[in-house]
Write a protein that holds these residues in place. Structure first.
Motif, PDB file in Angstrom:
ATOM      1  N   ALA A   3     -48.672  23.134  10.693  1.00  0.00           N
ATOM      2  CA  ALA A   3     -48.893  22.140   9.646  1.00  0.00           C
ATOM      3  C   ALA A   3     -47.858  22.282   8.543  1.00  0.00           C
ATOM      4  N   ARG A   4     -47.780  21.256   7.710  1.00  0.00           N
ATOM      5  CA  ARG A   4     -46.964  21.305   6.498  1.00  0.00           C
ATOM      6  C   ARG A   4     -47.292  22.588   5.749  1.00  0.00           C
ATOM      7  N   ARG A   5     -46.307  23.322   5.263  1.00  0.00           N
ATOM      8  CA  ARG A   5     -46.539  24.706   4.860  1.00  0.00           C
ATOM      9  C   ARG A   5     -47.029  24.870   3.431  1.00  0.00           C
ATOM     10  N   PHE A   6     -48.331  25.018   3.319  1.00  0.00           N
ATOM     11  CA  PHE A   6     -48.957  25.486   2.083  1.00  0.00           C
ATOM     12  C   PHE A   6     -49.855  26.649   2.464  1.00  0.00           C
ATOM     13  N   ASP A   7     -49.906  27.651   1.615  1.00  0.00           N
ATOM     14  CA  ASP A   7     -50.775  28.787   1.889  1.00  0.00           C
ATOM     15  C   ASP A   7     -52.181  28.561   1.360  1.00  0.00           C
ATOM     16  N   LEU A   8     -52.302  27.751   0.301  1.00  0.00           N
ATOM     17  CA  LEU A   8     -53.590  27.494  -0.340  1.00  0.00           C
ATOM     18  C   LEU A   8     -53.666  26.016  -0.700  1.00  0.00           C
ATOM     19  N   ILE A   9     -54.750  25.357  -0.284  1.00  0.00           N
ATOM     20  CA  ILE A   9     -54.998  23.965  -0.657  1.00  0.00           C
ATOM     21  C   ILE A   9     -56.322  23.906  -1.397  1.00  0.00           C
ATOM     22  N   ALA A  10     -56.274  23.415  -2.631  1.00  0.00           N
ATOM     23  CA  ALA A  10     -57.482  23.255  -3.449  1.00  0.00           C
ATOM     24  C   ALA A  10     -57.850  21.778  -3.478  1.00  0.00           C
ATOM     25  N   PHE A  11     -59.099  21.489  -3.169  1.00  0.00           N
ATOM     26  CA  PHE A  11     -59.590  20.119  -3.147  1.00  0.00           C
ATOM     27  C   PHE A  11     -60.535  19.882  -4.317  1.00  0.00           C
ATOM     28  N   ASP A  12     -60.364  18.738  -4.958  1.00  0.00           N
ATOM     29  CA  ASP A  12     -61.420  18.226  -5.815  1.00  0.00           C
ATOM     30  C   ASP A  12     -62.605  17.867  -4.924  1.00  0.00           C
ATOM     31  N   TRP A  13     -63.774  17.655  -5.532  1.00  0.00           N
ATOM     32  CA  TRP A  13     -64.985  17.401  -4.753  1.00  0.00           C
ATOM     33  C   TRP A  13     -65.351  15.914  -4.753  1.00  0.00           C
ATOM     34  N   ASP A  14     -65.901  15.434  -5.877  1.00  0.00           N
ATOM     35  CA  ASP A  14     -66.391  14.054  -5.948  1.00  0.00           C
ATOM     36  C   ASP A  14     -65.235  13.069  -5.919  1.00  0.00           C
ATOM     37  N   GLY A  15     -65.305  12.117  -5.002  1.00  0.00           N
ATOM     38  CA  GLY A  15     -64.277  11.106  -4.877  1.00  0.00           C
ATOM     39  C   GLY A  15     -63.112  11.511  -4.012  1.00  0.00           C
ATOM     40  N   THR A  16     -63.057  12.793  -3.634  1.00  0.00           N
ATOM     41  CA  THR A  16     -61.991  13.295  -2.759  1.00  0.00           C
ATOM     42  C   THR A  16     -62.554  13.694  -1.404  1.00  0.00           C
ATOM     43  N   LEU A  17     -63.576  14.556  -1.426  1.00  0.00           N
ATOM     44  CA  LEU A  17     -64.267  14.944  -0.204  1.00  0.00           C
ATOM     45  C   LEU A  17     -65.581  14.183  -0.039  1.00  0.00           C
ATOM     46  N   PHE A  18     -66.259  13.944  -1.170  1.00  0.00           N
ATOM     47  CA  PHE A  18     -67.564  13.293  -1.158  1.00  0.00           C
ATOM     48  C   PHE A  18     -67.469  11.865  -1.681  1.00  0.00           C
ATOM     49  N   ASP A  19     -68.139  10.953  -1.001  1.00  0.00           N
ATOM     50  CA  ASP A  19     -68.171   9.547  -1.396  1.00  0.00           C
ATOM     51  C   ASP A  19     -69.244   9.361  -2.464  1.00  0.00           C
ATOM     52  N   SER A  20     -68.908   9.753  -3.686  1.00  0.00           N
ATOM     53  CA  SER A  20     -69.917   9.852  -4.746  1.00  0.00           C
ATOM     54  C   SER A  20     -69.559   9.089  -6.005  1.00  0.00           C
ATOM     55  N   THR A  21     -68.407   8.443  -6.041  1.00  0.00           N
ATOM     56  CA  THR A  21     -67.934   7.818  -7.276  1.00  0.00           C
ATOM     57  C   THR A  21     -68.917   6.779  -7.807  1.00  0.00           C
ATOM     58  N   ALA A  22     -69.393   5.895  -6.956  1.00  0.00           N
ATOM     59  CA  ALA A  22     -70.265   4.809  -7.417  1.00  0.00           C
ATOM     60  C   ALA A  22     -71.578   5.355  -7.964  1.00  0.00           C
ATOM     61  N   ILE A  23     -72.148   6.357  -7.293  1.00  0.00           N
ATOM     62  CA  ILE A  23     -73.419   6.919  -7.742  1.00  0.00           C
ATOM     63  C   ILE A  23     -73.248   7.646  -9.072  1.00  0.00           C
ATOM     64  N   ILE A  24     -72.196   8.440  -9.224  1.00  0.00           N
ATOM     65  CA  ILE A  24     -71.964   9.154 -10.481  1.00  0.00           C
ATOM     66  C   ILE A  24     -71.750   8.153 -11.614  1.00  0.00           C
ATOM     67  N   THR A  25     -71.001   7.100 -11.349  1.00  0.00           N
ATOM     68  CA  THR A  25     -70.776   6.074 -12.368  1.00  0.00           C
ATOM     69  C   THR A  25     -72.092   5.486 -12.853  1.00  0.00           C
ATOM     70  N   ARG A  26     -72.978   5.153 -11.927  1.00  0.00           N
ATOM     71  CA  ARG A  26     -74.279   4.579 -12.301  1.00  0.00           C
ATOM     72  C   ARG A  26     -75.129   5.593 -13.061  1.00  0.00           C
ATOM     73  N   CYS A  27     -75.084   6.842 -12.658  1.00  0.00           N
ATOM     74  CA  CYS A  27     -75.882   7.867 -13.337  1.00  0.00           C
ATOM     75  C   CYS A  27     -75.410   8.071 -14.772  1.00  0.00           C
ATOM     76  N   ILE A  28     -74.099   8.045 -14.997  1.00  0.00           N
ATOM     77  CA  ILE A  28     -73.569   8.144 -16.358  1.00  0.00           C
ATOM     78  C   ILE A  28     -74.060   6.967 -17.194  1.00  0.00           C
ATOM     79  N   GLN A  29     -73.975   5.779 -16.636  1.00  0.00           N
ATOM     80  CA  GLN A  29     -74.401   4.589 -17.373  1.00  0.00           C
ATOM     81  C   GLN A  29     -75.889   4.645 -17.722  1.00  0.00           C
ATOM     82  N   GLU A  30     -76.718   5.069 -16.776  1.00  0.00           N
ATOM     83  CA  GLU A  30     -78.154   5.143 -17.024  1.00  0.00           C
ATOM     84  C   GLU A  30     -78.484   6.214 -18.066  1.00  0.00           C
ATOM     85  N   ALA A  31     -77.767   7.329 -18.029  1.00  0.00           N
ATOM     86  CA  ALA A  31     -78.003   8.386 -19.018  1.00  0.00           C
ATOM     87  C   ALA A  31     -77.683   7.908 -20.425  1.00  0.00           C
ATOM     88  N   VAL A  32     -76.563   7.195 -20.562  1.00  0.00           N
ATOM     89  CA  VAL A  32     -76.187   6.670 -21.882  1.00  0.00           C
ATOM     90  C   VAL A  32     -77.228   5.655 -22.353  1.00  0.00           C
TER      91      VAL A  32
END
Length: 219
Positions: A3-32
């Motif tokens: 593979a392309r040579r990196f020794d360490l790959i760091a991933f963000d979670w929400d919106g990168t690995l998990f399809d969570s953007t829409a739900i988090i957006t709604r939760c922020i709006q409801e909390a406010v």
């Protein structure tokens, strides 16, 4: 094939690995709304995804007084807990992570989630054993401060040039730039990919398939 040579790959979670953007957006709006603040637009609410929760909520609700921030955070958690099991991995993520592990690349998570939230998510999905380490916003500095990446690089004794950050927000890419690390943006998450150019990602993937093909391309 190597593979392309990196020794360490760091991933963000929400919106990168998990399809969570829409739900988090709604939760922020409801909390406010719950605490009487001006409900942010979808764009304003999604912009703060990836930040540490207190910072994110304060940015999304500037008219909420600081003494109400604990209430705001508590209401966000209530709404999020109601939907956490609705959040799924993007299709192809497991196959990507397993292919990278087969190349003996170190994998990590660098997220604005809390430690408790990340650990709960890791138990829900079949990700046990795929990540070598992780950092969360409540145990180190939030993005775009470089501390998460600096700590991961020290943990594994990997140089910045051999460490790649993958994320869906400008906060992720700015963190990589601050740490002296290359980055890859994903254009299917919280932030419009048109905002990425100034932060100099090596590549912008518009699907998990594109991300897979780029990361596993011969280096």
């Amino acid at each position: 094939m190597q593979a392309r040579r990196f020794d360490l790959i760091a991933f963000d979670w929400d919106g990168t690995l998990f399809d969570s953007t829409a739900i988090i957006t709604r939760c922020i709006q409801e909390a406010v709304r719950d605490v009487g603040g001006t409900v942010p637009t979808d764009t304003a609410a999604s912009f703060v995804i990836g930040m540490a929760l207190p910072q994110a909520l304060a940015h999304a609700a500037p008219d909420v007084p600081p003494e109400r921030y604990p209430d705001l955070a508590a209401r966000y958690r209530v709404h999020y807990m109601q939907h956490q099991n609705d959040i799924v991995l993007f299709s192809g993520v497991l196959e990507l992570l397993r292919a990278l592990k087969q190349q003996q690349i170190l994998l990590a998570v660098a997220t604005g989630k809390s430690r408790r939230g990340l650990d709960e998510a890791l138990r829900v999905v079949e990700l046990q054993g795929l990540f070598d380490s992780s950092r969360t916003a409540d145990e180190t500095a939030g993005k775009p401060h470089p501390r998460m990446l600096n700590e991961l690089m020290r943990e594994f004794d990997v140089a910045p040039g051999r460490t790649l950050m993958v994320g869906d927000t400008t906060h992720d890419l700015q963190m990589a730039l601050n740490a002296g690390c290359p980055s890859v943006g994903v254009g299917y998450g919280a932030h419009p990919h048109g905002e990425f150019a100034a932060l100099q990602p090596l590549f912008v993937a518009h699907s998990v398939r594109e991300l897979h093909d780029w990361l596993l391309a011969p280096g």
